[in-house]
Design a protein around this motif. Structure first.
Motif, PDB file in Angstrom:
ATOM      1  N   VAL A 141      -2.237   2.120 -26.159  1.00  0.00           N
ATOM      2  CA  VAL A 141      -2.255   2.186 -24.691  1.00  0.00           C
ATOM      3  C   VAL A 141      -2.867   3.497 -24.213  1.00  0.00           C
ATOM      4  CG1 VAL A 141      -0.756   2.437 -22.668  1.00  0.00           C
ATOM      5  CG2 VAL A 141      -0.351   0.586 -24.304  1.00  0.00           C
ATOM      6  N   LEU A 142      -2.435   4.611 -24.797  1.00  0.00           N
ATOM      7  CA  LEU A 142      -2.956   5.906 -24.362  1.00  0.00           C
ATOM      8  C   LEU A 142      -4.436   6.057 -24.702  1.00  0.00           C
ATOM      9  CD1 LEU A 142      -0.034   6.419 -23.710  1.00  0.00           C
ATOM     10  CD2 LEU A 142      -0.218   8.672 -24.757  1.00  0.00           C
ATOM     11  N   ASN A 143      -4.857   5.519 -25.833  1.00  0.00           N
ATOM     12  CA  ASN A 143      -6.285   5.552 -26.158  1.00  0.00           C
ATOM     13  C   ASN A 143      -7.081   4.763 -25.132  1.00  0.00           C
ATOM     14  OD1 ASN A 143      -5.894   7.115 -28.436  1.00  0.00           O
ATOM     15  ND2 ASN A 143      -5.893   5.394 -29.855  1.00  0.00           N
ATOM     16  N   ASN A 149      -7.176   6.824 -21.784  1.00  0.00           N
ATOM     17  CA  ASN A 149      -8.066   7.981 -21.885  1.00  0.00           C
ATOM     18  C   ASN A 149      -9.534   7.572 -21.960  1.00  0.00           C
ATOM     19  OD1 ASN A 149      -6.161  10.129 -21.787  1.00  0.00           O
ATOM     20  ND2 ASN A 149      -5.564   9.699 -23.900  1.00  0.00           N
ATOM     21  N   SER A 150      -9.801   6.349 -22.428  1.00  0.00           N
ATOM     22  CA  SER A 150     -11.184   5.877 -22.512  1.00  0.00           C
ATOM     23  C   SER A 150     -11.756   5.517 -21.145  1.00  0.00           C
ATOM     24  CB  SER A 150     -11.269   4.651 -23.438  1.00  0.00           C
ATOM     25  OG  SER A 150     -10.729   3.496 -22.816  1.00  0.00           O
ATOM     26  N   LEU A 151     -10.890   5.334 -20.153  1.00  0.00           N
ATOM     27  CA  LEU A 151     -11.353   4.907 -18.829  1.00  0.00           C
ATOM     28  C   LEU A 151     -12.103   6.014 -18.088  1.00  0.00           C
ATOM     29  CD1 LEU A 151      -8.200   2.941 -17.558  1.00  0.00           C
ATOM     30  CD2 LEU A 151     -10.304   2.005 -18.569  1.00  0.00           C
ATOM     31  N   GLY A 152     -11.722   7.244 -18.353  1.00  0.00           N
ATOM     32  CA  GLY A 152     -12.339   8.359 -17.641  1.00  0.00           C
ATOM     33  C   GLY A 152     -11.824   8.527 -16.226  1.00  0.00           C
ATOM     34  N   THR A 153     -10.737   7.824 -15.861  1.00  0.00           N
ATOM     35  CA  THR A 153     -10.192   7.884 -14.499  1.00  0.00           C
ATOM     36  C   THR A 153      -8.771   8.426 -14.467  1.00  0.00           C
ATOM     37  OG1 THR A 153      -9.401   5.596 -14.660  1.00  0.00           O
ATOM     38  CG2 THR A 153     -11.609   5.938 -13.749  1.00  0.00           C
ATOM     39  N   VAL A 154      -8.268   8.850 -15.632  1.00  0.00           N
ATOM     40  CA  VAL A 154      -6.882   9.297 -15.731  1.00  0.00           C
ATOM     41  C   VAL A 154      -6.838  10.809 -15.932  1.00  0.00           C
ATOM     42  CG1 VAL A 154      -4.769   9.156 -17.095  1.00  0.00           C
ATOM     43  CG2 VAL A 154      -6.103   7.087 -16.643  1.00  0.00           C
ATOM     44  N   GLN A 161       1.586  16.091 -28.910  1.00  0.00           N
ATOM     45  CA  GLN A 161       1.902  16.943 -27.766  1.00  0.00           C
ATOM     46  C   GLN A 161       0.777  17.001 -26.736  1.00  0.00           C
ATOM     47  OE1 GLN A 161       4.923  18.319 -27.597  1.00  0.00           O
ATOM     48  NE2 GLN A 161       5.542  17.741 -29.657  1.00  0.00           N
ATOM     49  N   ASP A 162      -0.462  16.916 -27.194  1.00  0.00           N
ATOM     50  CA  ASP A 162      -1.600  17.096 -26.304  1.00  0.00           C
ATOM     51  C   ASP A 162      -1.895  15.875 -25.441  1.00  0.00           C
ATOM     52  OD1 ASP A 162      -2.256  15.776 -28.702  1.00  0.00           O
ATOM     53  OD2 ASP A 162      -4.387  16.206 -28.430  1.00  0.00           O
ATOM     54  N   LYS A 163      -1.246  14.739 -25.727  1.00  0.00           N
ATOM     55  CA  LYS A 163      -1.555  13.507 -24.997  1.00  0.00           C
ATOM     56  C   LYS A 163      -0.527  13.175 -23.915  1.00  0.00           C
ATOM     57  CE  LYS A 163      -4.058  11.366 -28.847  1.00  0.00           C
ATOM     58  NZ  LYS A 163      -4.156  10.176 -29.747  1.00  0.00           N
TER      59      LYS A 163
END
Length: 280
Positions: free
Chosen positions: A117-119, A122-127, A150-152
């Protein structure tokens, strides 16, 4: 009972994909779609976003349901989160709701679902920033995932998460059936071997211990627990809170049991926590 709970039934009158709802005087579009996890299983997702947006990146809260739950649990948060400029994403864990998959593992393999889900987000470029909002199994997933990523993640709301599976087993066996803890340990050893064969390696005694992951979590976290919870007792959140590694952490307790809806004032405080850490 542990890895194959009943799937949450879906009502037949759900709004269609692309339907629009209004919150805080603005229109939001609800998208329903699937993404694949690492194993290629389809995860059923929903995503609330403004119908019209200027193109700027926006924060999003990812809601994760409890055992035998589904993504529709997130619907009650929409009227509170969306007017704050925070989009809402929810999904059915593999083996739950409308997602593919045979087993539930109470957070162990669910980490991979969350990673997918997080990948995707992050792939959308809108978050911009991502917050995790987990209930029960979802809270356990959040702790175990955040410990290694931690970084996500920028903030977490952890509602009625368990500290260790064996503690729940001991509590239920003792309270409901009068079985002493030492006999539970004996039974769990045999059950654990069977579950490991079915799930590809899950050790329910050694692996399902969010409290052991908590010290590695550094992102801001708010722990929430119902004072009437007789399934996952409040001591679980207390143990996770005490072990949690992040300096910015807080805890609050509210009325209600394990699966009860949270009071409006509690939801507002949880949303306020997310707004503080995702929109600043």
């Amino acid at each position: 009972m542990v890895i194959r709970p009943p799937r949450n039934p879906y009502p037949s009158d759900l709004p269609e994909n692309g339907s629009t709802r209004q919150f805080g005087g603005k229109d939001f579009t609800k998208s329903v779609f699937t993404i694949n996890n690492e194993k290629g299983e389809k995860l059923s997702c929903l995503f609330y976003q403004p119908k019209e947006r200027s193109g700027e990146k926006m924060p999003v809260v990812v809601y994760m349901h409890g055992n035998a739950g589904c993504k529709l649990e997130a619907e009650e948060l929409a009227p509170f989160l969306l007017p704050q400029g925070i989009n809402l994403f929810a999904f059915d864990f593999s083996g739950c709701g409308q997602s593919e998959g045979e087993w539930v593992t109470l957070g162990w393999k669910e980490r991979k679902d969350l990673e997918a889900v997080l990948n995707y987000l992050n792939s959308l470029g809108t978050v911009s920033k991502i917050g995790l909002w987990g209930r029960s199994m979802g809270a356990a997933t959040s702790i175990m995932y955040t410990a290694e990523n931690q970084d996500k993640v920028h903030a977490s709301v952890l509602d009625s998460g368990f500290a260790s599976f064996i503690d729940i087993a001991n509590h239920l066996a003792s309270n409901q059936f009068g079985i002493p803890p030492e006999f539970v340990q004996f039974l769990m050893a045999g059950v654990s071997q069977q579950i490991a064969q079915l799930t590809g390696g899950l050790n329910i005694i050694a692996d399902l211990n969010p409290v052991k992951y908590a010290p590695r979590c550094k992102v801001p976290a708010l722990f929430v627990h119902g004072s009437d919870d007789d399934f996952v007792e409040m001591t679980h959140s207390e143990k996770n809170f005490e072990a949690y590694g992040g300096g910015s952490k807080d805890a609050m307790y509210c009325s209600g049991g394990h699966n009860d809806a949270r009071p409006r004032e509690t939801i507002e405080q949880m949303v306020g926590f997310m707004k503080k850490h995702l929109t600043a």
